[in-house]
Scaffold this motif. Sequence first.
Motif, PDB file in Angstrom:
ATOM      1  N   GLN A 343       0.967  -1.068   0.073  1.00 18.49           N
ATOM      2  CA  GLN A 343       0.084  -0.211   0.080  1.00 18.49           C
ATOM      3  C   GLN A 343       1.038   1.311   0.062  1.00 18.49           C
ATOM      4  OE1 GLN A 343       0.070  -1.989   2.388  1.00 18.49           O
ATOM      5  NE2 GLN A 343       0.527  -1.104   4.392  1.00 18.49           N
ATOM      6  N   HIS A 344       2.168   1.382   0.469  1.00 19.92           N
ATOM      7  CA  HIS A 344       2.988   2.389   0.473  1.00 19.92           C
ATOM      8  C   HIS A 344       3.786   2.588  -0.980  1.00 19.92           C
ATOM      9  CE1 HIS A 344       1.985   2.792   4.441  1.00 19.92           C
ATOM     10  NE2 HIS A 344       2.623   1.555   4.856  1.00 19.92           N
ATOM     11  N   LEU A 346       2.051   2.750  -3.745  1.00 22.56           N
ATOM     12  CA  LEU A 346       1.101   3.139  -4.793  1.00 22.56           C
ATOM     13  C   LEU A 346       1.407   4.642  -5.275  1.00 22.56           C
ATOM     14  CD1 LEU A 346      -2.131   1.761  -3.068  1.00 22.56           C
ATOM     15  CD2 LEU A 346      -0.864   0.958  -4.828  1.00 22.56           C
ATOM     16  N   GLY A 422      -1.345   3.876   8.087  1.00 20.34           N
ATOM     17  CA  GLY A 422      -2.676   4.267   7.632  1.00 20.34           C
ATOM     18  C   GLY A 422      -3.123   5.442   7.860  1.00 20.34           C
TER      19      GLY A 422
END
Length: 452
Positions: A343-344, A346, A422
């Motif tokens: 997710q980091h 992107l 997050g």
Amino acid sequence: QAQAASPEPVRRDQPVDLSCSADLGFGKVCGHERLRESMTISKEPLSDGDPVSRELPSRGPLAVSRDEESGGEVDQARALSGKAASPIAGLCARLARVPPNVNGLALGFLGLAGIWEDLPKLSPELAEATHAEFVHLAMAAFCLAPLCLYIAKAAFCREAFMQDLTTAHPLGSLATAPMSWCLVSVQLFTRWDPIVAHCVITVALVAHVCLKVQFFRLVWVGGLRPEPFWFPPMAGTAVYAIGGAHIGWSPELNTAIWAIATSITFFLLPSVALRISLEPGHAAPDPTVAILAAPVALMCVTWHIVGRPIPMESEAPHAGMVFFIISNICFLQTLAAIVQRRQHFLTFVPPFTALTFPLSSVVRTAMLSCADLDLGDAAFWYALFLFVWNNLITGGVCIGYFIFMPRWTDPCQAPPATLDNGRSRTFTVDDVPPYASERGLGNEKALLRPVE
């Protein structure tokens, strides 16, 4: 009495510095007090001629509508170092925001140039068909651009450069600069003038040792725990053994440099690998996690280049196989860590340069092991597969830098929000550079804290 209690009238265009300045929600500075913004008085008159005061932050881009009822135009309040400054001041403002990761981009291209140089050892037919010698020299020459860009920052933006020198995470990226100058001397300068190459490699080694001492001081005083970004300043000295082998240093000196770097690598590796596996939210949650693949692979490459030193010469193939296996284990763990932190990945950020040189080291390890240890066809196709992907990834990171560098260095652009497990965090333009990574913000005590 009412007149005595009323405040004194404020003259038009008078600057006001309010003691109870507005809290604009930018967060706490250095963990203790709210950001205070100085205020100014606008020149807009009311219908009866009296001035009306509007509170405007003195920094950061802010749109202020003028004469909204009549549909007037909108002014953009720019930062003090914005477009209204002189061209030289604007250039210096951009240079000050150049991330130290540009040195990692140069190192990645030099690693790829080394692979193209060794391509004839893997496949002479492929090297001849792709003009490997020309590609190798072109990539080595290209890396001079980002290296000179950061030298310009160090020369003309001393304050920003000193900030990089006094913060652990940027200093970890800055340590790739002397490594790059060593390898560019190997790739280019030795072909033109060996004396120049000898001088550059010697100066780079001294600079790297100084950066290592400064880095150790920062992590010791700050109480930082080991992470992958420790490897460039602490174990990156192995590249000077490669440089020494090309310029004629004694084999004993090259072996000693390699042995010291290898000892540091295997001393740090267990704790770093354990933290990456057990603390994915705190240990290298950004692309710097890819650095884990580099140190053992670099030690293996250096071991091949300096003559495969080993106490028992008959055991050299077994030692080379051990290096090859450990480097691939680290590479597989790096892939797993990237998937775990996907997710980091992107949003493209400057630490993406960490994907380039580590992969180049793994590819070169596979190529030299295939050539020197006769590992078979499976290892050949494995090395060729990684070779193709290395070219694609390094080229993609370079294109990303060409696209995003104008935005990262624009003084009028707000820095991008970073993530912490997050949770979104936003900081002021003046306090955090746009390339500040999530890991750096989470592990550096001297930076900002988010608004709770």
